[in-house]
Design an enzyme around this catalytic site. Structure first.
Site, short mmCIF file in Angstrom:
data_model
loop_
_atom_site.label_atom_id
_atom_site.label_comp_id
_atom_site.label_asym_id
_atom_site.label_seq_id
_atom_site.Cartn_x
_atom_site.Cartn_y
_atom_site.Cartn_z
N ARG A 111 -0.12 12.28 2.19
CA ARG A 111 1.01 12.09 3.11
C ARG A 111 2.31 12.59 2.50
NH1 ARG A 111 2.35 10.38 7.71
NH2 ARG A 111 4.49 9.71 8.05
N ARG A 119 -12.29 8.94 3.43
CA ARG A 119 -12.95 10.10 4.01
C ARG A 119 -14.38 10.27 3.50
NH1 ARG A 119 -9.11 13.45 6.87
NH2 ARG A 119 -7.13 12.36 6.78
N HIS A 155 -1.95 8.26 0.37
CA HIS A 155 -2.36 8.26 1.78
C HIS A 155 -2.98 9.61 2.16
CE1 HIS A 155 -1.27 5.69 5.50
NE2 HIS A 155 -2.31 6.44 5.81
N ILE A 198 -11.74 9.72 -3.45
CA ILE A 198 -12.88 9.02 -4.06
C ILE A 198 -14.11 9.31 -3.22
CG2 ILE A 198 -13.82 6.80 -4.77
CD1 ILE A 198 -11.31 7.53 -6.31
N SER A 244 -1.78 4.98 -4.17
CA SER A 244 -2.29 5.90 -3.14
C SER A 244 -1.19 6.83 -2.69
CB SER A 244 -2.77 5.07 -1.94
OG SER A 244 -3.05 5.86 -0.82
N LYS A 276 0.83 -1.20 0.00
CA LYS A 276 0.00 0.00 0.00
C LYS A 276 0.87 1.26 0.00
CE LYS A 276 -4.04 2.05 2.24
NZ LYS A 276 -3.56 3.44 2.30
N ASP A 296 -7.05 4.58 -4.10
CA ASP A 296 -7.85 5.42 -3.22
C ASP A 296 -7.38 6.86 -3.35
OD1 ASP A 296 -5.52 5.65 -1.73
OD2 ASP A 296 -6.25 4.53 0.00
#
Length: 315
Positions: A215, A267, A212, A246, A210, A188, A243
């Site tokens: 991040r 979220r 994050h 979305i 992703s 991930k 992700d």
């Protein structure tokens, strides 16, 4: 919405949304999604089958639950949010991801009966990673994985999360974890062809494209590199998840059209989860499934294996 989110402990261990570089990364991800438009392909179009197969198991939707962490710290009610969204995953017939939680909480989540994937932080203590994977197997997890994007702290050193030191994820380490897992392994935090190739070569069963939720400072939109990652991994058997930003079934459609096999919504379900628990999550994902089905019917997509990226136009 960001103002409300700032009132809660961060659900996934990400940099607070008040950080300028993280905010810019998330704005860019949203702008990229909104820049993608579709052409209509209506003749011969039918209502789609939204089911997908992941790790040899069939799910009713490609919309997965996210790898939330620490949400039980917000709980004042009897039912805990980490268990509530796992229960929602079970009812929705989808795959549930679990982030940084201790073994006791992971076991409690597992009792909800959903199919769970445990995503483990890149702890400096490698034995802890191996131990948490072993415990996940005892709890009948369908897969395990590691968060490769959680190595750096804002001070320029390796990160420290909840007082626990993080460390690097070297290629040889990754090979060791994947071999020891004896379950499908998810990498991930992939945001480049370079990491996608290394994850494939190490033997990963899946990657998560992703950043994050911002991040990495000024991270590129995950969807912007999704198509080339899909092209690189075609034929390898590595599943591609995605992700970040979305929020609707229309967003899900765009990610799937660009090459994702399934999409995680974080979220987008956070406030429904914290406000209404399991029912809030079910209501949100059900609405997203309806939007995904609608867009598939407008573009002639009969099932989740039949997407064509040429339907998308960036405007």
């Amino acid at each position: 919405m960001n103002q409300k989110l700032d009132q809660w402990p961060d659900p996934a261990g990400v940099i607070p949304v008040t950080d300028r570089s993280a905010a810019d990364a998330n704005v860019s991800a949203r702008k990229y999604l909104d820049s993608l438009h579709v052409e209509m392909r209506l003749i011969d179009s039918v209502k789609p089958d939204l089911s997908v197969e992941i790790f040899g198991k069939k799910y009713r939707t490609p919309i997965m639950m996210p790898a939330f962490s620490h949400l039980n710290k917000t709980a004042s009610q009897t039912r805990k949010p980490m268990s509530e969204y796992a229960a929602a995953a079970k009812e929705l017939g989808t795959l549930n991801f679990v982030g940084m939680e201790n073994n006791e909480t992971f076991e409690e989540i597992s009792k909800e009966g959903a199919d769970n994937v445990r995503i483990i932080k890149p702890f400096a203590d490698h034995d802890r990673i191996l131990s948490e994977m072993e415990f996940a197997k005892k709890c009948k997890a369908v897969a395990v994985g590691i968060d490769i994007d959680h190595i750096a702290g804002k001070d320029g050193n390796y990160d420290v999360v909840d007082g626990i030191p993080m460390g690097p994820v070297l290629f040889d380490d990754l090979c060791e974890y994947i071999k020891a897992a004896e379950l499908p392994f998810v990498v991930k935090g992939v945001l480049s062809l370079a990491d996608a190739r290394k994850a494939r070569d190490a033997g990963a069963a899946a990657i998560f494209v992703s950043h994050h939720h911002g991040r990495v400072p000024y991270g590129i939109p995950p969807l912007s590199c999704l198509k080339e990652i899909k092209e690189e991994l075609t034929g390898s058997g590595v599943r591609i998840f995605c992700d970040c930003s979305i929020e609707s079934g229309y967003d899900v459609y765009k990610a799937l059209a660009l090459g994702a096999d399934a999409v995680s919504v974080g979220r987008g379900i956070l406030m429904p989860l914290l406000k209404d628990g399991r029912e809030g999550v079910i209501k949100k994902v059900t609405s997203m499934n309806q939007e995904l089905s609608e867009m598939c019917m407008y573009t002639g997509v009969p099932d989740m294996k039949s997407f064509d990226p040429t339907v998308l136009h960036r405007i």
